[in-house]
Design an enzyme around this catalytic site. Sequence first.
Site, PDB file in Angstrom:
ATOM      1  N   LEU A   1      -0.785   8.797   7.830  1.00 47.15           N
ATOM      2  CA  LEU A   1      -1.050   8.170   9.122  1.00 47.15           C
ATOM      3  C   LEU A   1       0.219   7.986   9.938  1.00 47.15           C
ATOM      4  O   LEU A   1       0.214   8.147  11.154  1.00 47.15           O
ATOM      5  CB  LEU A   1      -1.714   6.801   8.912  1.00 47.15           C
ATOM      6  N   ALA A   2       1.301   7.612   9.275  1.00 42.45           N
ATOM      7  CA  ALA A   2       2.538   7.317   9.996  1.00 42.45           C
ATOM      8  C   ALA A   2       3.701   7.253   9.022  1.00 42.45           C
ATOM      9  O   ALA A   2       3.518   7.099   7.819  1.00 42.45           O
ATOM     10  CB  ALA A   2       2.412   5.993  10.760  1.00 42.45           C
ATOM     11  N   GLY A  22       7.389   5.109   8.864  1.00 48.37           N
ATOM     12  CA  GLY A  22       8.164   4.062   9.505  1.00 48.37           C
ATOM     13  C   GLY A  22       9.363   3.662   8.676  1.00 48.37           C
ATOM     14  O   GLY A  22       9.680   4.277   7.650  1.00 48.37           O
ATOM     15  N   LYS A  23      10.021   2.614   9.133  1.00 48.58           N
ATOM     16  CA  LYS A  23      11.221   2.133   8.466  1.00 48.58           C
ATOM     17  C   LYS A  23      10.950   1.731   7.020  1.00 48.58           C
ATOM     18  O   LYS A  23      11.774   1.930   6.123  1.00 48.58           O
ATOM     19  CB  LYS A  23      11.764   0.930   9.240  1.00 48.58           C
ATOM     20  N   PHE A  24       9.755   1.194   6.771  1.00 57.92           N
ATOM     21  CA  PHE A  24       9.441   0.709   5.432  1.00 57.92           C
ATOM     22  C   PHE A  24       8.871   1.797   4.525  1.00 57.92           C
ATOM     23  O   PHE A  24       8.744   1.595   3.331  1.00 57.92           O
ATOM     24  CB  PHE A  24       8.457  -0.464   5.519  1.00 57.92           C
ATOM     25  N   ASP A  67      10.746  -5.860  12.611  1.00 57.82           N
ATOM     26  CA  ASP A  67      10.501  -4.488  13.068  1.00 57.82           C
ATOM     27  C   ASP A  67       9.308  -4.438  14.013  1.00 57.82           C
ATOM     28  O   ASP A  67       8.436  -3.581  13.891  1.00 57.82           O
ATOM     29  CB  ASP A  67      10.268  -3.568  11.868  1.00 57.82           C
ATOM     30  N   VAL A  94       2.715   5.837   5.430  1.00 59.30           N
ATOM     31  CA  VAL A  94       1.410   5.182   5.324  1.00 59.30           C
ATOM     32  C   VAL A  94       0.335   6.261   5.219  1.00 59.30           C
ATOM     33  O   VAL A  94       0.327   7.210   6.006  1.00 59.30           O
ATOM     34  CB  VAL A  94       1.117   4.289   6.548  1.00 59.30           C
TER      35      VAL A  94
END
Length: 428
Positions: free
Chosen positions: A128-129, A131-133, A274, A136
């Site tokens: 889905l995405a 990101g920084k973490f 964030d 997903v």
Amino acid sequence: MQKTFFGSVNSCPIAANPTLFKRRATKHNGMKLALVLTFAMICLLAGILFLAFVCRRRTRMWEVKQSSYREEQNISGPFSFQTDSTTWVADVKQATSVPVVIFEKPLLSITFADLLSATSNFDRGTLLAEGKFGPVYRGFLPGGIHVAVKVLAVGSTLTDQEAARELECLGRIKHPNLVPLTGYCVAGDQRIAIYDYMENGSLQNLLYDLPLGLQSTEDWSTDTWEEAHNNGIQNAGSEGLLTTWPFRHKIALGTARALAFLHHGCSPPIIHRDVKASSVYLDYDLEPRLSDFGLAKIFGNGLDEEIVRGSPGYVPPEFSQPEFESPTPKSDVYCFGVVLFELITGKKPVDDDYPDDKEATLVSWVRGLVRKNQASRVIDPKIRDTGPDEQMEEALKIGYLCTADLPSKRPSMQQIVGLLKDIEPAAN
């Protein structure tokens, strides 16, 4: 003689036993009934035997399928998964030996193997995405639970027990404008956060008409867009609700309420660290929900450098100061101000077309025009006629306060909620 012969009709064997016919008829009918019953019993028994044979065969086929599934899921790790920008490894030796905790269903037996199955082994098609973490993924867990699976791929300085304890605490945090943490899994060095799936995607995708999981128009084609729709992904887009000022205000107010709850309603306060358009989601009912709250704590000190580097266009000025130590609630306020500017202007924080200043960022461009009392020039044409310009200009001034250079000059999130409520569009 005649009398003797006929004197007693009862002396005639036939006439003397009129019930004989009845007895013979009854016996004949009884034999028929017995034959019918016997035939019926034979048919019934044959039917039962046939059903038993079919059921046993199906059971054997199911057992074969189940055993092959288990064999497939029992493959040894570590498991390596590739995303667009990186590869992460789950140091798990046996997929079925690592439990997954689901808060609302503690008796449900789910393992890392189920996460593999739900996400097609964390296939890019379910991504889905990023990101920084971490990445997903979308998937369905046993029981039909629709989830978004976030792999916290950056190394954590917390022990497994400490990380699990922090995730348990985050699971107890509930608010109408927060994406609920459904559960978690500690898989080797990775901490995996499991969220409720948000059917209508992120604000970033909705604002800029991108399918879920894509960050820019360079990442997708018509085929990708059609595939996203075929997968049941909804998208309100610029042709939908996001063309109205009341709806964009609703997103701003909901996000502000979420941050106000984290800052003022939790003990100790939770700093998001964030906040950006891609961390604001819309659920099935189109309610705004903030995701990724509290995840920075799961990493301990393992994410400090990443946090200081920040997301382009959202980095507060104090992050570049020599005396900077760590993010504060006022850092979140600055990032919220950038999101508010995005909602009103329809432009990205960086690398967009800012009239009269090609080298500007969204913050510098909007702040410069607000100072010149020309705020109306930055309003997104898509929403200009859907509400009073005065309300949108006041919202820009709220964003101006949020993005002040000095943290002490920025309002609190509680104050921001109040300011946004003061300019709330009238209900239709």
